[in-house]
Design a protein around this motif. Sequence first.
Motif, PDB file in Angstrom:
ATOM      1  N   ARG A 119      -1.329   3.434   1.632  1.00  0.00           N
ATOM      2  CA  ARG A 119      -1.368   4.878   1.320  1.00  0.00           C
ATOM      3  C   ARG A 119      -0.178   5.623   1.697  1.00  0.00           C
ATOM      4  N   LEU A 120       0.746   5.788   0.251  1.00  0.00           N
ATOM      5  CA  LEU A 120       1.507   6.661   0.534  1.00  0.00           C
ATOM      6  C   LEU A 120       1.439   8.617   0.608  1.00  0.00           C
ATOM      7  N   ASP A 121       1.968   9.364   1.617  1.00  0.00           N
ATOM      8  CA  ASP A 121       2.066  10.155   1.281  1.00  0.00           C
ATOM      9  C   ASP A 121       3.275  10.947   0.562  1.00  0.00           C
ATOM     10  N   ILE A 122       3.239  12.334   0.228  1.00  0.00           N
ATOM     11  CA  ILE A 122       3.795  12.817  -0.490  1.00  0.00           C
ATOM     12  C   ILE A 122       3.956  14.277   0.992  1.00  0.00           C
ATOM     13  N   HIS A 123       5.183  14.755   0.840  1.00  0.00           N
ATOM     14  CA  HIS A 123       5.379  16.300   1.981  1.00  0.00           C
ATOM     15  C   HIS A 123       6.662  17.058   1.268  1.00  0.00           C
ATOM     16  N   ASP A 124       6.530  18.241   1.674  1.00  0.00           N
ATOM     17  CA  ASP A 124       7.155  19.156   0.687  1.00  0.00           C
ATOM     18  C   ASP A 124       8.558  19.239   2.207  1.00  0.00           C
ATOM     19  N   ALA A 125       9.565  19.694   2.190  1.00  0.00           N
ATOM     20  CA  ALA A 125      10.385  20.389   2.868  1.00  0.00           C
ATOM     21  C   ALA A 125       9.762  21.256   3.875  1.00  0.00           C
ATOM     22  N   GLU A 126       8.576  22.030   3.465  1.00  0.00           N
ATOM     23  CA  GLU A 126       8.389  22.537   5.284  1.00  0.00           C
ATOM     24  C   GLU A 126       7.316  20.991   5.652  1.00  0.00           C
ATOM     25  N   GLY A 127       6.886  20.419   5.212  1.00  0.00           N
ATOM     26  CA  GLY A 127       6.302  19.218   5.590  1.00  0.00           C
ATOM     27  C   GLY A 127       5.029  19.134   5.068  1.00  0.00           C
ATOM     28  N   THR A 128       4.975  20.154   4.728  1.00  0.00           N
ATOM     29  CA  THR A 128       3.040  20.074   4.151  1.00  0.00           C
ATOM     30  C   THR A 128       2.987  18.654   3.244  1.00  0.00           C
ATOM     31  N   LEU A 129       1.329  18.620   3.371  1.00  0.00           N
ATOM     32  CA  LEU A 129       1.146  16.953   2.674  1.00  0.00           C
ATOM     33  C   LEU A 129       0.999  17.950   1.319  1.00  0.00           C
ATOM     34  N   VAL A 130       1.664  17.471   0.067  1.00  0.00           N
ATOM     35  CA  VAL A 130       1.488  17.809  -1.326  1.00  0.00           C
ATOM     36  C   VAL A 130       0.805  17.623  -2.269  1.00  0.00           C
ATOM     37  N   ALA A 131       0.556  15.595  -1.792  1.00  0.00           N
ATOM     38  CA  ALA A 131      -0.591  14.681  -2.531  1.00  0.00           C
ATOM     39  C   ALA A 131       0.008  13.052  -1.424  1.00  0.00           C
ATOM     40  N   SER A 132      -1.412  12.117  -1.789  1.00  0.00           N
ATOM     41  CA  SER A 132      -1.655  10.789  -1.620  1.00  0.00           C
ATOM     42  C   SER A 132      -1.780   9.988  -2.562  1.00  0.00           C
ATOM     43  N   THR A 133      -1.229   9.084  -2.558  1.00  0.00           N
ATOM     44  CA  THR A 133      -2.065   7.840  -3.536  1.00  0.00           C
ATOM     45  C   THR A 133      -2.389   6.509  -2.951  1.00  0.00           C
ATOM     46  N   THR A 134      -3.568   5.813  -2.916  1.00  0.00           N
ATOM     47  CA  THR A 134      -3.915   5.095  -1.987  1.00  0.00           C
ATOM     48  C   THR A 134      -3.759   3.818  -3.422  1.00  0.00           C
ATOM     49  N   ASN A 135      -3.056   2.676  -2.832  1.00  0.00           N
ATOM     50  CA  ASN A 135      -3.000   1.901  -3.964  1.00  0.00           C
ATOM     51  C   ASN A 135      -3.989   0.264  -3.524  1.00  0.00           C
ATOM     52  N   SER A 136      -4.131  -1.330  -4.087  1.00  0.00           N
ATOM     53  CA  SER A 136      -4.142  -2.390  -4.074  1.00  0.00           C
ATOM     54  C   SER A 136      -3.300  -2.815  -4.685  1.00  0.00           C
ATOM     55  N   ILE A 137      -2.870  -3.794  -3.533  1.00  0.00           N
ATOM     56  CA  ILE A 137      -2.387  -4.943  -4.275  1.00  0.00           C
ATOM     57  C   ILE A 137      -2.933  -6.939  -3.976  1.00  0.00           C
ATOM     58  N   VAL A 138      -2.998  -7.339  -4.876  1.00  0.00           N
ATOM     59  CA  VAL A 138      -4.533  -8.621  -4.582  1.00  0.00           C
ATOM     60  C   VAL A 138      -2.985  -9.984  -4.906  1.00  0.00           C
ATOM     61  N   PHE A 139      -3.029  -9.925  -3.872  1.00  0.00           N
ATOM     62  CA  PHE A 139      -2.097 -11.321  -3.928  1.00  0.00           C
ATOM     63  C   PHE A 139      -2.898 -12.981  -3.681  1.00  0.00           C
ATOM     64  N   PRO A 140      -2.451 -13.335  -5.022  1.00  0.00           N
ATOM     65  CA  PRO A 140      -2.864 -14.899  -4.760  1.00  0.00           C
ATOM     66  C   PRO A 140      -2.764 -15.283  -3.688  1.00  0.00           C
ATOM     67  N   ARG A 141      -4.034 -16.692  -3.775  1.00  0.00           N
ATOM     68  CA  ARG A 141      -3.272 -17.509  -1.870  1.00  0.00           C
ATOM     69  C   ARG A 141      -3.780 -18.585  -2.621  1.00  0.00           C
ATOM     70  N   ARG A 142      -3.354 -19.176  -3.440  1.00  0.00           N
ATOM     71  CA  ARG A 142      -3.130 -20.652  -4.116  1.00  0.00           C
ATOM     72  C   ARG A 142      -3.657 -22.294  -3.427  1.00  0.00           C
ATOM     73  N   GLU A 143      -2.626 -21.825  -1.926  1.00  0.00           N
ATOM     74  CA  GLU A 143      -2.269 -23.601  -1.411  1.00  0.00           C
ATOM     75  C   GLU A 143      -2.806 -22.269   0.707  1.00  0.00           C
ATOM     76  N   GLN A 144      -3.731 -21.262   0.254  1.00  0.00           N
ATOM     77  CA  GLN A 144      -4.356 -21.305   1.598  1.00  0.00           C
ATOM     78  C   GLN A 144      -5.389 -21.633   2.044  1.00  0.00           C
ATOM     79  N   ALA A 145      -6.207 -22.304   2.713  1.00  0.00           N
ATOM     80  CA  ALA A 145      -7.961 -22.668   3.695  1.00  0.00           C
ATOM     81  C   ALA A 145      -8.138 -20.953   3.130  1.00  0.00           C
ATOM     82  N   ALA A 146      -9.918 -21.142   3.408  1.00  0.00           N
ATOM     83  CA  ALA A 146      -9.842 -19.584   3.881  1.00  0.00           C
ATOM     84  C   ALA A 146     -10.223 -19.687   5.541  1.00  0.00           C
TER      85      ALA A 146
END
Length: 146
Positions: A119-146
């Motif tokens: 999650r990335l939060d964007i604050h204005d000059a007064e410190g007020t939260l003006v927007a947020s974006t929550t994202n995900s990244i998928v990382f393939p783990r071809r060499e990893q065992a469960a």
Amino acid sequence: MTEEELRAMIGTRMPGGTRTLEKWWVSLVLDAMECTADDGAAHPTFVFLVATGSMGWTWDELFAVFSATDADGPMFGETDTVVHVPLLTGSTYTVTGEIVSAARKIGKKTGVFDIVGYRLDIHDAEGTLVASTTNSIVFPRREQAA
């Protein structure tokens, strides 16, 4: 990266940074999106651009935090953007962020992969939260065992 190490990353803070929405940059982005300049930086795309551009890590650095590189084929997952107050051309914003989720999954066809949410939060000059974006990244783990 083990599954335990992955889960331990939840709560990791990103360095963060600042971004001023310069008129020239806003105009170029809107032109590239074939949008009119009527709303200026209020277009919700700017939340993502400001947030990810000022998270304090490059994409390669973010991938490295999770023991991955672009050659591993990380993919963009989901996104959820909330705008409390539209961003304004000429204003300077501060971005803060953190890792909010991390889970290992196993796909029948894809094998092992990790899904990391941040999650990335964007604050204005007064410190007020003006927007947020929550994202995900998928990382393939071809060499990893469960």
